[in-house]
Design a protein around this motif. Structure first.
Motif, PDB file in Angstrom:
ATOM      1  N   TYR A 144       0.827  -1.211   0.000  1.00 55.56           N
ATOM      2  CA  TYR A 144       0.000   0.000   0.000  1.00 55.56           C
ATOM      3  C   TYR A 144       0.863   1.264   0.000  1.00 55.56           C
ATOM      4  O   TYR A 144       1.996   1.261   0.463  1.00 55.56           O
ATOM      5  CB  TYR A 144      -0.996   0.005   1.166  1.00 55.56           C
ATOM      6  CG  TYR A 144      -0.443  -0.078   2.570  1.00 55.56           C
ATOM      7  CD1 TYR A 144       0.170   1.013   3.179  1.00 55.56           C
ATOM      8  CD2 TYR A 144      -0.584  -1.240   3.303  1.00 55.56           C
ATOM      9  CE1 TYR A 144       0.638   0.938   4.485  1.00 55.56           C
ATOM     10  CE2 TYR A 144      -0.114  -1.335   4.609  1.00 55.56           C
ATOM     11  CZ  TYR A 144       0.492  -0.239   5.196  1.00 55.56           C
ATOM     12  OH  TYR A 144       0.964  -0.328   6.477  1.00 55.56           O
ATOM     13  N   HIS A 157       3.167  -6.824   4.207  1.00 59.84           N
ATOM     14  CA  HIS A 157       3.664  -7.158   5.548  1.00 59.84           C
ATOM     15  C   HIS A 157       2.501  -7.479   6.476  1.00 59.84           C
ATOM     16  O   HIS A 157       1.359  -7.064   6.232  1.00 59.84           O
ATOM     17  CB  HIS A 157       4.481  -5.999   6.127  1.00 59.84           C
ATOM     18  CG  HIS A 157       3.693  -4.738   6.276  1.00 59.84           C
ATOM     19  ND1 HIS A 157       3.486  -3.869   5.230  1.00 59.84           N
ATOM     20  CD2 HIS A 157       3.020  -4.210   7.336  1.00 59.84           C
ATOM     21  CE1 HIS A 157       2.737  -2.861   5.640  1.00 59.84           C
ATOM     22  NE2 HIS A 157       2.434  -3.040   6.923  1.00 59.84           N
ATOM     23  N   HIS A 159       1.706  -7.178  10.636  1.00 59.43           N
ATOM     24  CA  HIS A 159       2.173  -6.697  11.942  1.00 59.43           C
ATOM     25  C   HIS A 159       1.958  -7.797  12.983  1.00 59.43           C
ATOM     26  O   HIS A 159       0.910  -8.462  12.976  1.00 59.43           O
ATOM     27  CB  HIS A 159       1.385  -5.462  12.377  1.00 59.43           C
ATOM     28  CG  HIS A 159       1.556  -4.291  11.456  1.00 59.43           C
ATOM     29  ND1 HIS A 159       2.503  -3.307  11.656  1.00 59.43           N
ATOM     30  CD2 HIS A 159       0.914  -3.945  10.313  1.00 59.43           C
ATOM     31  CE1 HIS A 159       2.418  -2.415  10.690  1.00 59.43           C
ATOM     32  NE2 HIS A 159       1.465  -2.775   9.861  1.00 59.43           N
TER      33      HIS A 159
END
Ligand SMILES: [Fe+2]
Length: 234
Positions: A144, A157, A159
């Motif tokens: 993004y 990714h 988190h």
């Protein structure tokens, strides 16, 4: 305090730098005075213990939290949480959050104009089991854009937050995907100087956990302390 961990200093360059000007937010929040070393007491060396009651039935399956299936490439992410001596950390709470397949996070601060997926919230949680193992199902997050600099894009990714016995506060990090060309351009990934430490944030593709006709497997082990420690956000 016998039997509780003693925390040593981590090798230089293996954790994100507080100040990394290419990562714009770090300029405002980095400490400007030398850090004060605090002695470790019982509260630093022990931590909370969680029970199964903290975890809902579908919390580990981000593809099954709504009426329909989310769009995107299904993945199964698994690994182990270990301390510096390779000892598994059991009953730690792992929380994960991520963008949907289009690169949109379900957060009011996310101004990306990619579509929201009504069947994907992007949040999960699980406990580590015997041998520190965890596993969750999701979809591969999209890259993004973000406002750090001109034409800035975050690599795909997920988190992670880890909290449990022997942790003063939750540890937060990000898992990346192997072969992502955006890693070379990402100031957050690149604020870790040590190349091997950076590689510890990149998951590996895993045939063993890949599920036929269902999901691609990725492996991501997390080491909490010591020379092989996973880089964590401050
Ligand atoms: Fe993110």
């Amino acid at each position: 305090m016998a039997g509780l961990p003693i925390f040593g200093k981590l090798p230089a360059g293996t954790q994100p730098e507080y100040l990394h000007p290419a990562y714009r937010s770090s300029v405002k929040r980095a400490p400007t005075l030398p850090l004060v070393v605090l002695p470790h007491t019982l509260s630093e060396r022990s931590g909370p213990v969680f029970g199964r009651g903290a975890i809902g039935a579908n919390d580990h399956d981000l593809t099954a939290q709504h009426a329909g299936a989310p769009l995107g490439e299904r993945i199964v992410v698994s690994g182990r949480v270990l301390d510096e001596s390779g000892k598994p950390i059991r009953a730690a709470v792992i929380e994960v959050w991520q963008a949907n397949a289009a690169g949109r996070c379900l957060h009011k601060m996310d101004q990306n104009n990619a579509p929201i997926d009504p069947n994907f919230s992007g949040c999960g949680r699980m406990l580590t089991e015997a041998e520190g193992r965890y596993k969750f199902f999701s979809i591969k997050p999209g890259a993004y854009p973000w406002g750090n600099h001109e034409n800035a894009w975050r690599p795909a990714h997920i988190h992670f937050s880890i909290f449990g016995d022997g942790l003063l506060s939750r540890l937060v990090t990000q898992m990346y995907f192997p072969g992502d060309p955006l890693l070379a351009y990402d100031p957050i990934y690149n604020c870790i100087a040590d190349e091997r430490a950076k590689q510890r944030l990149v998951s590996t593709f895993d045939w063993e956990s890949t599920l036929p006709e269902f999901a691609l497997g990725y492996r991501f082990d997390i080491v909490l302390r010591g020379h092989e420690a996973t880089p964590m956000e401050k």
